[in-house]
Motif scaffolding. Structure first.
Motif, PDB file in Angstrom:
ATOM      1  N   LEU A  74       0.838  -1.204   0.000  1.00 57.15           N
ATOM      2  CA  LEU A  74       0.000   0.000   0.000  1.00 57.15           C
ATOM      3  C   LEU A  74       0.874   1.256   0.000  1.00 57.15           C
ATOM      4  CD1 LEU A  74      -2.908   1.018   0.013  1.00 57.15           C
ATOM      5  CD2 LEU A  74      -2.884   0.866   2.500  1.00 57.15           C
ATOM      6  N   LEU A  75       1.981   1.237   0.731  1.00 57.54           N
ATOM      7  CA  LEU A  75       2.906   2.372   0.716  1.00 57.54           C
ATOM      8  C   LEU A  75       3.485   2.597  -0.684  1.00 57.54           C
ATOM      9  CD1 LEU A  75       4.837   1.867   4.073  1.00 57.54           C
ATOM     10  CD2 LEU A  75       3.144   3.639   3.538  1.00 57.54           C
ATOM     11  N   VAL A  76       3.813   1.526  -1.388  1.00 57.43           N
ATOM     12  CA  VAL A  76       4.338   1.646  -2.752  1.00 57.43           C
ATOM     13  C   VAL A  76       3.276   2.251  -3.672  1.00 57.43           C
ATOM     14  CG1 VAL A  76       5.182   0.356  -4.753  1.00 57.43           C
ATOM     15  CG2 VAL A  76       5.974  -0.241  -2.453  1.00 57.43           C
ATOM     16  N   PHE A  77       2.046   1.782  -3.554  1.00 59.12           N
ATOM     17  CA  PHE A  77       0.965   2.313  -4.389  1.00 59.12           C
ATOM     18  C   PHE A  77       0.756   3.805  -4.119  1.00 59.12           C
ATOM     19  CE2 PHE A  77      -1.101  -2.138  -3.868  1.00 59.12           C
ATOM     20  CZ  PHE A  77      -0.210  -2.690  -4.788  1.00 59.12           C
ATOM     21  N   LEU A  78       0.734   4.170  -2.840  1.00 58.31           N
ATOM     22  CA  LEU A  78       0.543   5.577  -2.467  1.00 58.31           C
ATOM     23  C   LEU A  78       1.713   6.441  -2.942  1.00 58.31           C
ATOM     24  CD1 LEU A  78      -0.944   5.088   1.091  1.00 58.31           C
ATOM     25  CD2 LEU A  78      -2.139   6.055  -0.891  1.00 58.31           C
ATOM     26  N   ARG A  79       2.918   5.909  -2.893  1.00 63.87           N
ATOM     27  CA  ARG A  79       4.091   6.654  -3.367  1.00 63.87           C
ATOM     28  C   ARG A  79       3.971   6.932  -4.863  1.00 63.87           C
ATOM     29  NH1 ARG A  79       7.511  10.458  -3.733  1.00 63.87           N
ATOM     30  NH2 ARG A  79       9.590   9.888  -4.393  1.00 63.87           N
ATOM     31  N   ASN A  80       3.511   5.957  -5.626  1.00 62.45           N
ATOM     32  CA  ASN A  80       3.317   6.173  -7.060  1.00 62.45           C
ATOM     33  C   ASN A  80       2.291   7.271  -7.313  1.00 62.45           C
ATOM     34  OD1 ASN A  80       4.812   4.277  -9.041  1.00 62.45           O
ATOM     35  ND2 ASN A  80       4.381   3.038  -7.231  1.00 62.45           N
ATOM     36  N   GLN A  82       1.604   9.717  -5.277  1.00 64.32           N
ATOM     37  CA  GLN A  82       2.238  10.973  -4.864  1.00 64.32           C
ATOM     38  C   GLN A  82       3.111  11.526  -5.991  1.00 64.32           C
ATOM     39  OE1 GLN A  82       5.387  10.723  -1.946  1.00 64.32           O
ATOM     40  NE2 GLN A  82       4.810  12.694  -1.058  1.00 64.32           N
ATOM     41  N   MET A  83       3.866  10.660  -6.649  1.00 63.54           N
ATOM     42  CA  MET A  83       4.709  11.112  -7.759  1.00 63.54           C
ATOM     43  C   MET A  83       3.864  11.620  -8.925  1.00 63.54           C
ATOM     44  SD  MET A  83       7.984   8.516  -7.784  1.00 63.54           S
ATOM     45  CE  MET A  83       7.094   6.971  -7.735  1.00 63.54           C
ATOM     46  N   ILE A  84       2.742  10.971  -9.183  1.00 64.47           N
ATOM     47  CA  ILE A  84       1.835  11.424 -10.246  1.00 64.47           C
ATOM     48  C   ILE A  84       1.278  12.795  -9.902  1.00 64.47           C
ATOM     49  CG2 ILE A  84      -0.425  10.997 -11.303  1.00 64.47           C
ATOM     50  CD1 ILE A  84       0.303   7.953 -11.074  1.00 64.47           C
ATOM     51  N   TRP A  85       0.789  12.966  -8.672  1.00 63.05           N
ATOM     52  CA  TRP A  85       0.221  14.254  -8.256  1.00 63.05           C
ATOM     53  C   TRP A  85       1.269  15.364  -8.312  1.00 63.05           C
ATOM     54  CZ3 TRP A  85      -2.076  11.685  -3.331  1.00 63.05           C
ATOM     55  CH2 TRP A  85      -3.236  10.990  -3.664  1.00 63.05           C
ATOM     56  N   ARG A  86       2.482  15.060  -7.851  1.00 61.48           N
ATOM     57  CA  ARG A  86       3.544  16.055  -7.848  1.00 61.48           C
ATOM     58  C   ARG A  86       3.865  16.492  -9.277  1.00 61.48           C
ATOM     59  NH1 ARG A  86       8.513  13.985  -5.014  1.00 61.48           N
ATOM     60  NH2 ARG A  86       7.155  14.184  -3.210  1.00 61.48           N
ATOM     61  N   ARG A  87       3.939  15.538 -10.185  1.00 59.95           N
ATOM     62  CA  ARG A  87       4.255  15.857 -11.584  1.00 59.95           C
ATOM     63  C   ARG A  87       3.172  16.715 -12.224  1.00 59.95           C
ATOM     64  NH1 ARG A  87       6.247  11.920 -16.357  1.00 59.95           N
ATOM     65  NH2 ARG A  87       7.190  13.585 -17.557  1.00 59.95           N
ATOM     66  N   ARG A  88       1.916  16.444 -11.883  1.00 59.03           N
ATOM     67  CA  ARG A  88       0.794  17.244 -12.421  1.00 59.03           C
ATOM     68  C   ARG A  88       0.856  18.698 -11.982  1.00 59.03           C
ATOM     69  NH1 ARG A  88      -4.698  13.664 -11.725  1.00 59.03           N
ATOM     70  NH2 ARG A  88      -4.299  12.271 -13.459  1.00 59.03           N
ATOM     71  N   HIS A  89       1.421  18.938 -10.804  1.00 61.01           N
ATOM     72  CA  HIS A  89       1.440  20.302 -10.246  1.00 61.01           C
ATOM     73  C   HIS A  89       2.778  21.002 -10.401  1.00 61.01           C
ATOM     74  CE1 HIS A  89      -2.564  19.693  -8.770  1.00 61.01           C
ATOM     75  NE2 HIS A  89      -2.199  18.595  -8.138  1.00 61.01           N
ATOM     76  N   GLU A  90       3.693  20.406 -11.154  1.00 55.42           N
ATOM     77  CA  GLU A  90       4.965  21.068 -11.420  1.00 55.42           C
ATOM     78  C   GLU A  90       4.749  22.205 -12.412  1.00 55.42           C
ATOM     79  OE1 GLU A  90       7.674  18.129 -12.902  1.00 55.42           O
ATOM     80  OE2 GLU A  90       8.214  17.440 -10.904  1.00 55.42           O
ATOM     81  N   PRO A  91       5.506  23.290 -12.238  1.00 57.10           N
ATOM     82  CA  PRO A  91       5.356  24.414 -13.177  1.00 57.10           C
ATOM     83  C   PRO A  91       5.877  24.084 -14.552  1.00 57.10           C
ATOM     84  CG  PRO A  91       6.967  24.926 -11.432  1.00 57.10           C
ATOM     85  CD  PRO A  91       6.443  23.561 -11.183  1.00 57.10           C
TER      86      PRO A  91
END
Length: 91
Positions: A74-80, A82-91
């Motif tokens: 579950l931690l691995v899934f959540l980390r993935n 998190q990386m998707i969300w972070r990439r979407r909000h990068e300038p």
């Protein structure tokens, strides 16, 4: 008709396994549509949903090996996600 607690837990386990099966179908169809192996965002959302339900089931059953395995994945899934969300909000 009433359901006892055991029946509800079995139903939760069946739903969780269905979510895990669905994620592979989603990944396969997505990859086929693009002509290469890809993992769509839906794969990770289904993974988190199935993993969370299975973790709850493992805790209910008090099975430490199952609890540990589900918690780590579950931690691995959540980390993935998190990386998707972070990439979407990068300038």
């Amino acid at each position: 008709m009433t359901m006892d607690g055991q029946t509800l837990w079995v139903a939760a386990g069946v739903i969780a396994q269905g979510l895990f099966a669905a994620r592979f179908v989603v990944q396969w169809r997505y990859s086929e549509a693009h002509g290469r192996s890809l993992i769509p965002h839906a794969f990770w959302y289904l993974s988190v949903a199935g993993g969370a339900i299975l973790l709850a089931y493992a805790i209910h059953r008090r099975e430490p090996v199952f609890i540990t395995g589900e918690a780590v994945t579950l931690l691995v899934f959540l980390r993935n996600l998190q990386m998707i969300w972070r990439r979407r909000h990068e300038p």
